[in-house]
Design a protein around this motif. Structure first.
Motif, PDB file in Angstrom:
ATOM      1  N   GLN A  80       0.821  -1.205   0.000  1.00  0.00           N
ATOM      2  CA  GLN A  80       0.000   0.000   0.000  1.00  0.00           C
ATOM      3  C   GLN A  80       0.862   1.264   0.000  1.00  0.00           C
ATOM      4  N   VAL A  81       1.961   1.228   0.764  1.00  0.00           N
ATOM      5  CA  VAL A  81       2.882   2.369   0.782  1.00  0.00           C
ATOM      6  C   VAL A  81       3.507   2.574  -0.593  1.00  0.00           C
ATOM      7  N   PHE A  82       3.872   1.483  -1.245  1.00  0.00           N
ATOM      8  CA  PHE A  82       4.451   1.574  -2.580  1.00  0.00           C
ATOM      9  C   PHE A  82       3.439   2.145  -3.565  1.00  0.00           C
ATOM     10  N   ASP A  97      13.691  -3.174  -3.454  1.00  0.00           N
ATOM     11  CA  ASP A  97      13.578  -4.627  -3.551  1.00  0.00           C
ATOM     12  C   ASP A  97      12.482  -5.049  -4.518  1.00  0.00           C
ATOM     13  N   PHE A  98      11.571  -4.137  -4.844  1.00  0.00           N
ATOM     14  CA  PHE A  98      10.492  -4.445  -5.778  1.00  0.00           C
ATOM     15  C   PHE A  98      10.917  -4.275  -7.240  1.00  0.00           C
ATOM     16  N   MET A 142      10.438  -1.772 -14.196  1.00  0.00           N
ATOM     17  CA  MET A 142       9.346  -2.668 -13.844  1.00  0.00           C
ATOM     18  C   MET A 142       9.464  -3.044 -12.372  1.00  0.00           C
ATOM     19  N   TYR A 143       8.379  -2.851 -11.645  1.00  0.00           N
ATOM     20  CA  TYR A 143       8.324  -3.193 -10.219  1.00  0.00           C
ATOM     21  C   TYR A 143       7.267  -4.269  -9.994  1.00  0.00           C
ATOM     22  N   LEU A 212       4.795  -0.208 -13.919  1.00  0.00           N
ATOM     23  CA  LEU A 212       5.723   0.195 -14.973  1.00  0.00           C
ATOM     24  C   LEU A 212       5.936   1.694 -14.883  1.00  0.00           C
ATOM     25  N   TYR A 213       7.154   2.077 -14.581  1.00  0.00           N
ATOM     26  CA  TYR A 213       7.512   3.493 -14.443  1.00  0.00           C
ATOM     27  C   TYR A 213       8.290   3.917 -15.686  1.00  0.00           C
ATOM     28  N   LEU A 214       7.707   4.833 -16.475  1.00  0.00           N
ATOM     29  CA  LEU A 214       8.312   5.263 -17.730  1.00  0.00           C
ATOM     30  C   LEU A 214       8.830   6.694 -17.623  1.00  0.00           C
TER      31      LEU A 214
END
Length: 231
Positions: A80-82, A97-98, A142-143, A212-214
């Motif tokens: 949830q924090v992420f 770690d993710f 990618m997490y 996915l962080y772009l």
């Protein structure tokens, strides 16, 4: 192994030895089982049993330990924090770690499309960070967050979504179906209720997701027809 469970076999052995002694006295007059011999047999059984308990505890376990409800709640809280940090673009708070994959890709066009391999499935959550770069280079991270089922870590056993490029399309592929079988054993006493031994689905499942962080230059256009992108 609980203390009570450890002493139950001792009681059974004592009871079994007593029956043997009575039976041998009644069935055969030629066999005389003295008290000294009987005590020796019983003490031998007890010694072997205690030795077995010690050896069992010292043996390396090849089974997977099921974590507690409190630990599962902590893992769900991490997810949830992420999620919150991802939505707010707080990169410094994204759990390292993710992170499972990083890549860089260049395209010729000024527009690229984010699509899913299955229109009926939302395979990932996407966030786009805009930069002032004049290039056509797109960077991706990618997490994957915690995934636990029945108290067991399934993150490396159940595949998550993957990405691939085809021309100007960034395709997020849904994971393939997997079948996972396992046997669950418990050394809890039978007098406990099922709810005490086998936890409910609401408390033992930690839902993991793919993110996915772009990083994209401002002069490029992103077409996201499925609405995967978070704003």
């Amino acid at each position: 192994m609980t203390v009570i469970m450890a002493f139950i076999p001792i009681l059974l052995i004592l009871l079994f030895s007593w029956f043997i002694r009575i039976g041998m006295k009644n069935l055969s007059k030629r066999i005389i089982l003295t008290k000294r011999l009987a005590k020796g047999i019983i003490l031998s059984y007890i010694s072997v049993l205690f030795l077995a308990v010690v050896v069992y505890e010292l043996m390396p376990a090849n089974a997977e330990e099921v974590i507690s409800i409190n630990e599962l709640k902590e893992l769900e809280n991490e997810n949830q924090v992420f999620e919150e940090a991802f939505r707010k673009n707080e990169v410094s708070k994204l759990h390292k770690d993710f992170l499972v994959e990083e890549w860089t890709h260049e395209i010729e066009a000024d527009t690229f499309h984010i699509v899913s391999s299955n229109p009926d499935y939302l395979p990932a959550k996407v966030f786009v960070e805009w930069t002032d770069s004049k290039e056509k280079r797109i960077e991706g991270k990618m997490y994957r967050t915690n995934l636990f089922i029945n108290g067991m870590n399934m993150k490396d056993r159940i595949p998550f979504s993957k990405v691939k490029w085809e021309g100007d399309q960034l395709i997020i592929e849904m994971p393939t179906e997997q079948e996972f079988k396992y046997y669950r054993f418990s050394n809890n006493l039978a007098i406990l209720t099922n709810n005490d031994v086998f936890l409910s689905n609401e408390t033992v499942i930690v839902h993991g997701e793919t993110y996915l962080y772009l990083t994209v230059p401002k002069h490029m256009n992103v077409v996201d027809e499925m609405g995967l992108q978070l704003y």
